[in-house]
Design a protein around this motif. Structure first.
Motif, short mmCIF file in Angstrom:
data_model
loop_
_atom_site.label_atom_id
_atom_site.label_comp_id
_atom_site.label_asym_id
_atom_site.label_seq_id
_atom_site.Cartn_x
_atom_site.Cartn_y
_atom_site.Cartn_z
N GLY A 183 -2.14 -1.54 -10.91
CA GLY A 183 -3.19 -0.59 -10.60
C GLY A 183 -2.80 0.29 -9.43
O GLY A 183 -2.67 -0.19 -8.31
N GLN A 184 -2.57 1.57 -9.70
CA GLN A 184 -2.33 2.53 -8.62
C GLN A 184 -3.70 3.12 -8.27
O GLN A 184 -4.33 3.81 -9.08
CB GLN A 184 -1.35 3.62 -9.07
N GLU A 185 -4.18 2.83 -7.08
CA GLU A 185 -5.59 2.91 -6.77
C GLU A 185 -6.24 4.25 -7.11
O GLU A 185 -7.34 4.30 -7.67
CB GLU A 185 -5.82 2.57 -5.30
N GLY A 215 5.22 5.13 -5.20
CA GLY A 215 5.04 6.26 -4.31
C GLY A 215 3.68 6.37 -3.63
O GLY A 215 3.55 7.06 -2.62
N ARG A 216 2.68 5.68 -4.18
CA ARG A 216 1.33 5.71 -3.59
C ARG A 216 0.70 4.34 -3.73
O ARG A 216 1.19 3.48 -4.45
CB ARG A 216 0.47 6.79 -4.27
N ALA A 217 -0.42 4.13 -3.06
CA ALA A 217 -1.00 2.80 -2.89
C ALA A 217 -1.25 2.08 -4.21
O ALA A 217 -1.83 2.63 -5.15
CB ALA A 217 -2.31 2.91 -2.12
N VAL A 221 0.82 -1.20 0.00
CA VAL A 221 0.00 0.00 0.00
C VAL A 221 0.86 1.26 0.00
O VAL A 221 0.37 2.35 -0.28
CB VAL A 221 -0.96 0.01 1.21
N SER A 222 2.14 1.12 0.29
CA SER A 222 3.07 2.25 0.19
C SER A 222 3.44 2.57 -1.24
O SER A 222 4.01 3.63 -1.52
CB SER A 222 4.35 1.94 0.97
N GLY A 223 3.15 1.65 -2.17
CA GLY A 223 3.52 1.83 -3.57
C GLY A 223 4.75 1.07 -4.00
O GLY A 223 5.13 1.09 -5.17
#
Length: 349
Positions: free
Chosen positions: A207-209, A189-191, A162-164
């Motif tokens: 998939g970056q949410e 860098g992101r979830a 979830v941190s990316g």
């Protein structure tokens, strides 16, 4: 009430207002197909947000004996036959995502501080899973997908967090055991969570949410070069309503779960061109899928019930009559998804 079964296209000009246990509208001025599920699995044992991600295991000798491996992230890994009956339940594990290549099953379990990959082998004769390794990861494993390199025949798993952060592990099967070594690490860098790797093109889709679907290379030396396949609204212009969740490949198509609109977007497998969208609706006594996390799809024939393949989705609201039951997975004949949107899929392996 949910959208009734139908294979006709419907057009809506409503704005997205969110998801819930009713039919969420599709994106403005978009065209959507509805397709009815024909089978649902037995519900998972835990209540609340428990079921998450499905994956196919294909029987090498009899396709009708193939099965679905599904996660109950509150405490089990489960398998189901093509009629939705539970075949095996492995308790006291907390897998969020799962994927399969051949007889190797990899589940991402983020119940520990670092997260682990739980690796199982399938006995084709019995269809039973047995533990082959537990691999601590550098990332806190949350999502996972697998890849068999057509260049080297090496097997890989991609846990992500979830941190990316995304890690690539090379897996080696020796008898009843599996060993693993880390060969790549990068950070979005992101979830992130949903991912799928494609042996036909060498692509890794992630998939970056809140952002969208990225295409990377799946080989360990592919580096960090990437292309945005589609954006997620409201942050980016695109066809997905955040969150971006499950990703799957079947035939000549890439599928994504647009969780915020409770439906699924479809893209060309090779050119990644947007083709359309569909919703999985209830059909007779089988509920549809809403607020979906994980998905999987295949164009392989799976016996008389699914002669052209199957699309499977996690159902965030398993409605039976007027009550909401524990979550489960729904099976849709692939032709109900493919034919209304366009041509039959190319039968990639």
């Amino acid at each position: 009430m949910r959208i009734a079964l139908g294979l006709v296209a419907v057009v809506t000009v409503l704005a997205v207002t969110g998801s819930g246990p009713g039919p969420a509208p599709v994106l403005a001025a978009d065209t959507e197909v509805t397709a009815g599920a024909t089978v649902e699995t037995e519900p998972v044992a835990h209540s609340g947000d428990a079921a998450d991600d499905p994956a196919f295991w294909f029987d090498p000798n009899d396709s009708s004996r193939s099965m679905i491996v599904g996660t109950d992230k509150k405490g089990a890994l489960e398998t189901y036959d093509l009629a939705g009956r539970r075949l095996q339940r492995i308790p006291n594990v907390f897998p969020n995502n799962v994927d399969v290549r051949g007889n190797v099953v990899v589940a991402a379990d983020d119940d520990t501080d670092e997260g682990v990959l739980r690796i199982y082998l399938v006995d084709p004769a019995t269809r039973r899973l047995s533990s082959a390794a537990v691999v601590p990861t550098t990332v806190t494993a949350h999502g996972v997908c697998m890849y068999r390199s057509p260049k080297t025949d090496k097997l890989y798993a991609f846990p992500n967090a979830v941190s990316g952060r995304v890690e690539q592990w090379e897996l080696t099967v020796r008898g009843s055991k599996v060993t693993a070594k880390s060969v790549r690490l990068f950070n979005l860098g992101r979830a992130v969570e949903g991912c799928v790797a494609d042996e036909a093109s060498g692509a890794l889709y992630i998939g970056q949410e809140k952002v969208g679907i990225w295409r990377y290379g799946a080989e360990p030396d592919a580096g960090r070069t990437r292309t945005l396949v589609d954006g997620a609204r409201p942050e980016r212009d695109g066809h997905i309503q955040a969150d971006v969740e499950g990703l799957a490949i079947a035939g000549d198509r890439l599928y994504a779960s647009s969780q915020g609109s409770s439906d699924f977007t479809v893209y060309g497998r090779m050119d990644n061109k947007y083709l359309g969208r569909f919703r999985v609706a209830n059909s007779g006594g089988v509920d549809g899928c809403q607020d979906t996390d994980g998905i999987d799809a295949t164009s392989r024939p799976l016996g008389p019930a699914f002669p052209t393949g199957m699309f499977v989705c996690q159902d965030g609201y398993n409605v039976q009559g007027s009550s909401v039951q524990r979550q489960n997975f729904k099976f849709v004949p692939l032709d109900r998804v493919v034919q209304p949107i366009g041509e039959q899929p190319i039968p990639y392996p």
